[in-house]
Every structure is written in C-alpha cells, then in structure tokens.
Design a protein around this motif. Structure first.
Motif, PDB file in Angstrom:
ATOM      1  N   VAL A   1       4.899  20.052  -4.999  1.00 45.86           N
ATOM      2  CA  VAL A   1       6.179  19.388  -4.709  1.00 45.86           C
ATOM      3  C   VAL A   1       7.210  19.802  -5.754  1.00 45.86           C
ATOM      4  O   VAL A   1       8.149  19.057  -6.064  1.00 45.86           O
ATOM      5  N   THR A   2       7.046  21.003  -6.282  1.00 49.34           N
ATOM      6  CA  THR A   2       7.874  21.482  -7.386  1.00 49.34           C
ATOM      7  C   THR A   2       9.352  21.512  -7.027  1.00 49.34           C
ATOM      8  O   THR A   2      10.207  21.112  -7.837  1.00 49.34           O
TER       9      THR A   2
ATOM     10  N   PHE B   1       0.814  -1.214   0.000  1.00 46.84           N
ATOM     11  CA  PHE B   1       0.000   0.000   0.000  1.00 46.84           C
ATOM     12  C   PHE B   1       0.851   1.270   0.000  1.00 46.84           C
ATOM     13  O   PHE B   1       0.298   2.377  -0.068  1.00 46.84           O
ATOM     14  N   LEU B   2       2.173   1.136   0.073  1.00 47.18           N
ATOM     15  CA  LEU B   2       3.053   2.301   0.085  1.00 47.18           C
ATOM     16  C   LEU B   2       3.503   2.635  -1.335  1.00 47.18           C
ATOM     17  O   LEU B   2       3.709   1.747  -2.156  1.00 47.18           O
ATOM     18  N   PRO B   3       3.692   3.933  -1.643  1.00 50.00           N
ATOM     19  CA  PRO B   3       4.215   4.294  -2.967  1.00 50.00           C
ATOM     20  C   PRO B   3       5.687   3.957  -3.071  1.00 50.00           C
ATOM     21  O   PRO B   3       6.389   3.865  -2.058  1.00 50.00           O
ATOM     22  N   ASP B   4       6.158   3.727  -4.280  1.00 50.90           N
ATOM     23  CA  ASP B   4       7.586   3.477  -4.441  1.00 50.90           C
ATOM     24  C   ASP B   4       8.355   4.782  -4.242  1.00 50.90           C
ATOM     25  O   ASP B   4       7.780   5.863  -4.170  1.00 50.90           O
ATOM     26  N   SER B   5       9.663   4.662  -4.137  1.00 54.93           N
ATOM     27  CA  SER B   5      10.516   5.823  -3.929  1.00 54.93           C
ATOM     28  C   SER B   5      10.387   6.807  -5.091  1.00 54.93           C
ATOM     29  O   SER B   5      10.576   6.422  -6.253  1.00 54.93           O
ATOM     30  N   PRO B   6      10.063   8.071  -4.811  1.00 57.07           N
ATOM     31  CA  PRO B   6       9.980   9.053  -5.895  1.00 57.07           C
ATOM     32  C   PRO B   6      11.291   9.179  -6.667  1.00 57.07           C
ATOM     33  O   PRO B   6      11.279   9.384  -7.887  1.00 57.07           O
TER      34      PRO B   6
ATOM     35  N   LEU C   1      14.440   8.926 -11.414  1.00 62.22           N
ATOM     36  CA  LEU C   1      15.799   8.811 -11.929  1.00 62.22           C
ATOM     37  C   LEU C   1      16.112   7.475 -12.568  1.00 62.22           C
ATOM     38  O   LEU C   1      17.010   7.380 -13.403  1.00 62.22           O
ATOM     39  N   VAL C   2      15.401   6.439 -12.199  1.00 66.77           N
ATOM     40  CA  VAL C   2      15.632   5.116 -12.791  1.00 66.77           C
ATOM     41  C   VAL C   2      14.567   4.792 -13.825  1.00 66.77           C
ATOM     42  O   VAL C   2      14.874   4.427 -14.959  1.00 66.77           O
ATOM     43  N   ARG C   3      13.304   4.936 -13.435  1.00 72.22           N
ATOM     44  CA  ARG C   3      12.209   4.612 -14.360  1.00 72.22           C
ATOM     45  C   ARG C   3      11.865   5.776 -15.299  1.00 72.22           C
ATOM     46  O   ARG C   3      11.076   5.590 -16.233  1.00 72.22           O
ATOM     47  N   LYS C   4      12.411   6.977 -15.036  1.00 74.64           N
ATOM     48  CA  LYS C   4      12.113   8.168 -15.849  1.00 74.64           C
ATOM     49  C   LYS C   4      10.621   8.479 -15.868  1.00 74.64           C
ATOM     50  O   LYS C   4      10.078   8.972 -16.855  1.00 74.64           O
ATOM     51  N   ASN C   5       9.960   8.213 -14.770  1.00 76.45           N
ATOM     52  CA  ASN C   5       8.517   8.413 -14.647  1.00 76.45           C
ATOM     53  C   ASN C   5       8.276   9.650 -13.786  1.00 76.45           C
ATOM     54  O   ASN C   5       8.062   9.556 -12.575  1.00 76.45           O
ATOM     55  N   LYS C   6       8.319  10.818 -14.418  1.00 75.19           N
ATOM     56  CA  LYS C   6       8.180  12.068 -13.689  1.00 75.19           C
ATOM     57  C   LYS C   6       6.817  12.190 -13.023  1.00 75.19           C
ATOM     58  O   LYS C   6       6.714  12.627 -11.868  1.00 75.19           O
ATOM     59  N   GLU C   7       5.756  11.803 -13.740  1.00 70.95           N
ATOM     60  CA  GLU C   7       4.421  11.931 -13.180  1.00 70.95           C
ATOM     61  C   GLU C   7       4.239  10.970 -11.999  1.00 70.95           C
ATOM     62  O   GLU C   7       3.611  11.314 -10.995  1.00 70.95           O
ATOM     63  N   GLY C   8       4.791   9.759 -12.125  1.00 66.79           N
ATOM     64  CA  GLY C   8       4.718   8.808 -11.020  1.00 66.79           C
ATOM     65  C   GLY C   8       5.462   9.320  -9.795  1.00 66.79           C
ATOM     66  O   GLY C   8       4.996   9.170  -8.662  1.00 66.79           O
ATOM     67  N   ALA C   9       6.618   9.949 -10.029  1.00 69.83           N
ATOM     68  CA  ALA C   9       7.379  10.528  -8.926  1.00 69.83           C
ATOM     69  C   ALA C   9       6.615  11.659  -8.263  1.00 69.83           C
ATOM     70  O   ALA C   9       6.603  11.789  -7.035  1.00 69.83           O
ATOM     71  N   ARG C  10       5.951  12.484  -9.077  1.00 69.61           N
ATOM     72  CA  ARG C  10       5.173  13.604  -8.535  1.00 69.61           C
ATOM     73  C   ARG C  10       4.023  13.078  -7.657  1.00 69.61           C
ATOM     74  O   ARG C  10       3.790  13.578  -6.549  1.00 69.61           O
ATOM     75  N   LYS C  11       3.321  12.059  -8.140  1.00 70.23           N
ATOM     76  CA  LYS C  11       2.198  11.511  -7.368  1.00 70.23           C
ATOM     77  C   LYS C  11       2.694  10.868  -6.064  1.00 70.23           C
ATOM     78  O   LYS C  11       2.040  10.990  -5.019  1.00 70.23           O
ATOM     79  N   ALA C  12       3.841  10.177  -6.140  1.00 64.66           N
ATOM     80  CA  ALA C  12       4.387   9.560  -4.930  1.00 64.66           C
ATOM     81  C   ALA C  12       4.765  10.624  -3.909  1.00 64.66           C
ATOM     82  O   ALA C  12       4.489  10.486  -2.706  1.00 64.66           O
ATOM     83  N   LEU C  13       5.385  11.720  -4.383  1.00 68.22           N
ATOM     84  CA  LEU C  13       5.737  12.813  -3.475  1.00 68.22           C
ATOM     85  C   LEU C  13       4.500  13.476  -2.870  1.00 68.22           C
ATOM     86  O   LEU C  13       4.486  13.805  -1.681  1.00 68.22           O
TER      87      LEU C  13
END
Length: 432
Positions: free
Chosen positions: A191-192, A160-165, A170-182
């Motif tokens: 979270v700009t 149920f936890l998000p992965d590391s932003p 930086l690894v998956r190049k998933n900016k939107e996923g990182a933004r949602k996790a943050l």
C-alpha cells in the motif's frame, strides 16, 4: 451503510400511516380533554382543529431531525477525538469514514452507495407501511420500532472494522496503524502509493496546527470558500423539495387526483424509482464527474417544477393534467437521485484536508438538518396557504442553485484531498 439506511427509513416511515397517526393524535387529545372535563364538570371538546392537527403532525415528522441537529453539532469533536468508526450510530460519520477509506478513483461510487442505502431505507419505510403489512391500526407502532434494527446492527459490526487510515496517519500520526488498516481494507500488503500520498498531505498540513475547532475553522480564510460550497450544497439538497415529496407524498398524490386506495402503492413506486436511479448513477459518478451530475439534473428539476406548477393549476379544467403532475413528481425524483441526492455529502468530505474535515462536516451537517427541519415542519402549512403554487418556491431555489453550482462548485473527480484544497487556493473556489 446501516446508518445511511436508518436515515432514509426515518424520512418515509410516517408517510404511509399518516391517516392512522393523525387519528391517534386526535383521539389522544380528545381522550385527555374528556378526562379533564370529567374532573372539572366542563364540556368536552370534539377534537383538534384541522390547522392544529397539521402543525402537530408536522412536528411529529420533524422530531428525528432535532436529534440529527445535536449529532451534527458534536460529530466533529467526536470524530477527531475518538476516530471515525467508534460511534456508528452518528449518521454524519458514515460518509466521512467511507470517503476516507476508499481509493480516489472509487470515491464517487462509494459516495453514491451511501446515498443508495438512504434510498433503500426510504423504500423499506414505504414498503413496511403498506396497509396489508404494518400500516394498519395496532401495528404502525411496530413500524417505528423497526428503525432500531440497523442501529443495533451498527453497534455489533463497527467494532470489527479498522479506523480510517487517513485519521490514523494524519491525526494520530500512527503510520504503522494506517498501513495495517490499508492492508486490511485493500486485501493486499503493498500500500506504498497511498501511504506516500498521505505523507505528502501531512507535509502540506505542517505549520497549520493539528487541532481544528469550529471557531478556528471559521477564522481560517482559505477554508471559507470550501465551507461555503459545502454548506450551500447541503441547503440545496434539502430545500430542493425532495423531502417534501417523501414526507408528504400522500397528500401530493391525493391533490393530483390519485385514488385513496392507490396512494400507498404510488408512494412505494416513487421510492423504488429513487433506488433504481441511484443504482444507475454509481458507475457514472467517476466518469462524468460531480459538476456535470449537478448541473444537468438541477436544470431538469427546474423544468419539472415549472411543468408541475402549470399542471396543478390546470387540473380543475383539464383532469388529464393530474397524470402530468404525477409524471413530474417521478421525474423530479429521478433528477434528484442523479445529482443532489449523492453529491453534497460526497463533496463536503472531499474539499477539506484531514485537519478541518470533521469540523467542516459538522457545520455542513448542521445546515442540512436545519433545512430538513424547515421543510418537514413548514411544507404542509405553506402548501395549505399557496396550494397549486407551492412548487414555485422550490423552483426559485433551484434556479439559484444552478447559478451557484456553475460559478462556485469545483470538479473533484479523481483528485486527491490535497489537490482539491489547492484548487480553492488558486482559483478562489471556481474550477471548471
């Protein structure tokens, strides 16, 4: 936190019922020999020799360490391939995940909380092992089985936890996923600043390749200084002798003259002090910095080791020295909890950029487990040979640790991963 607790619980779980476990080993050996003797009409043996029993007991305390070595070896591949939170029962992923998801000004506190749960696990192992709880014949196997509880809890909670932003960005190049996790982690939509910082780190990694193997890590010249610092810090932590106290504090207190019926409470008190001091360090980690909380406590550990060696040697002539020995053990735990306890795993996660971090933590973790195994397997054997001088070995190691820390360990307080990596480039690993 569950994996941190589980690691600590493993360290102390066999300490309280040591007599029962040794009795079980001896009786099992005698029973098997008796059965063999009956079938061959040869006389049965009385039991295991004292030396053999010590070796077998030491091996028992080391068994979980061997599993840790395997986990440390594969953790880098798993973390880069599947993410930081996908395999919660691998201990090394915990510190990496925690330090990647918190803001820079809280990295020190979060790294110390990881150590706090280790100390709580150590304390609970001693508490449940009291002879009026589970540390009695017929119940001590339940004491070992309880270690499955935090593992099950991890399996339930982690999905149920998000992965590391940072991993997503930086690894998956998933900016939107990182933004949602943050946004989930910070509980806010803006979270700009953190996204911008990760983009800067991503630019600095361009041209270095995205995938790091252990061999590539070892062949990259600029990564050798932080790797050496990380590995040596892990060796310092385990070879400081702290786990000798938690693995074998029963025998240490008995040698210091503590009555047999009181030893279990002395063990528990030592663990409680460890927990309390880790609480104290949490607000200090991001105020005083990593270097100060390594140098000062290591110096204190050196003095304590010198005093306990003198006290143990004078104990036969001056019985009051037994109290000095006990006080020294408690102070040693205090100093360790302030520095070498929380900081090595924290710095290992801080001194590498995203690309090589997982493989670097894998190597550093392997060094930690190997040195842990050396202490767990060898301490009682070495103690039997060196007797009152056993702590001189750790004293020499701590003096070398103090020198290394002063000249080679950088300050990482309130610095971004990119800034820390640049420290090693510009200063060759030294930054006061």
């Amino acid at each position: 936190m569950a994996t941190s607790y589980q690691f600590g619980y493993n360290i102390s779980v066999l300490n309280q019922p040591v007599t029962l476990v040794k009795q079980f080993l001896n009786e099992s050996y005698s029973s098997s020999r008796s059965s063999s003797s009956s079938s061959t009409s040869s006389p049965a043996t009385d039991g295991i020799s004292e030396h053999a029993l010590t070796v077998i007991w030491s091996l028992c305390t080391t068994l979980f360490v061997f599993g840790g070595m395997i986990g440390a070896f594969v953790i880098g591949f798993i973390a880069d391939r599947f993410g930081r939170s996908v395999v919660p029962f691998l201990f090394g992923l915990g510190p990496m995940y925690m330090l990647e998801v918190v803001p820079f000004n809280l990295k020190g506190a979060m790294g110390t909380i990881h150590q706090l749960f280790i100390t709580i696990g150590i304390a609970m192992g001693s508490l449940f092992g009291l002879n009026n709880l589970l540390g009695v014949e017929g119940k001590w196997p339940i004491l070992l089985l309880l270690n499955a509880v935090p593992g099950v809890a991890s399996l339930v909670i982690f999905p149920f936890l998000p992965d590391s932003p940072r991993f997503l960005m930086l690894v998956r190049k998933n900016k939107e996923g990182a933004r949602k996790a943050l946004q989930w982690l910070r509980r806010r939509t803006d979270v700009t600043d953190e996204i911008t910082e990760m983009e800067e780190e991503s630019k600095s990694q361009q041209g270095q390749g995205e995938t790091y193997t252990i061999m590539k890590l070892l062949r990259t010249r600029e990564l050798i200084p932080p790797l050496i610092v990380s590995i040596v810090l892990q060796l310092m932590q385990q070879l400081s002798g702290i786990n000798a106290i938690f693995f074998y504090s029963t025998s240490i207190y008995l040698n210091a003259g503590v009555p047999v019926e009181t030893v279990q409470y002395a063990n528990l008190g030592t663990c409680v002090i460890n927990v309390a001091m880790t609480f104290v360090v949490i607000p200090l980690m991001d105020r005083l910095g990593r270097r100060s909380l390594l140098l000062g406590p290591i110096a204190g550990m050196i003095v304590t080791l010198a005093v306990i060696t003198v006290a143990l040697n004078l104990q036969s002539s001056y019985p009051s020295m037994s109290y000095v020995s006990i006080i020294c053990v408690l102070f040693y735990v205090v100093f360790f909890a302030c520095g070498l306890g929380p900081i090595p795993n924290m710095i290992t996660a801080e001194v590498f950029r995203q690309g090589p971090r997982a493989r670097a933590m894998s190597l550093a973790g392997l060094a930690n487990w190997l040195s842990n195994a050396v202490v767990a397997m060898g301490f009682e054997i070495v103690q039997a040979a060196t007797k009152e001088f056993v702590f001189l070995i750790f004293l020499v190691i701590m003096v070398a640790s103090l020198i290394f820390t002063y000249f080679k360990v950088p300050e990482t307080k309130n610095k971004s991963f990119d800034e820390i990596a640049n420290q090693f480039k510009s200063a060759g690993g030294r930054k006061r």
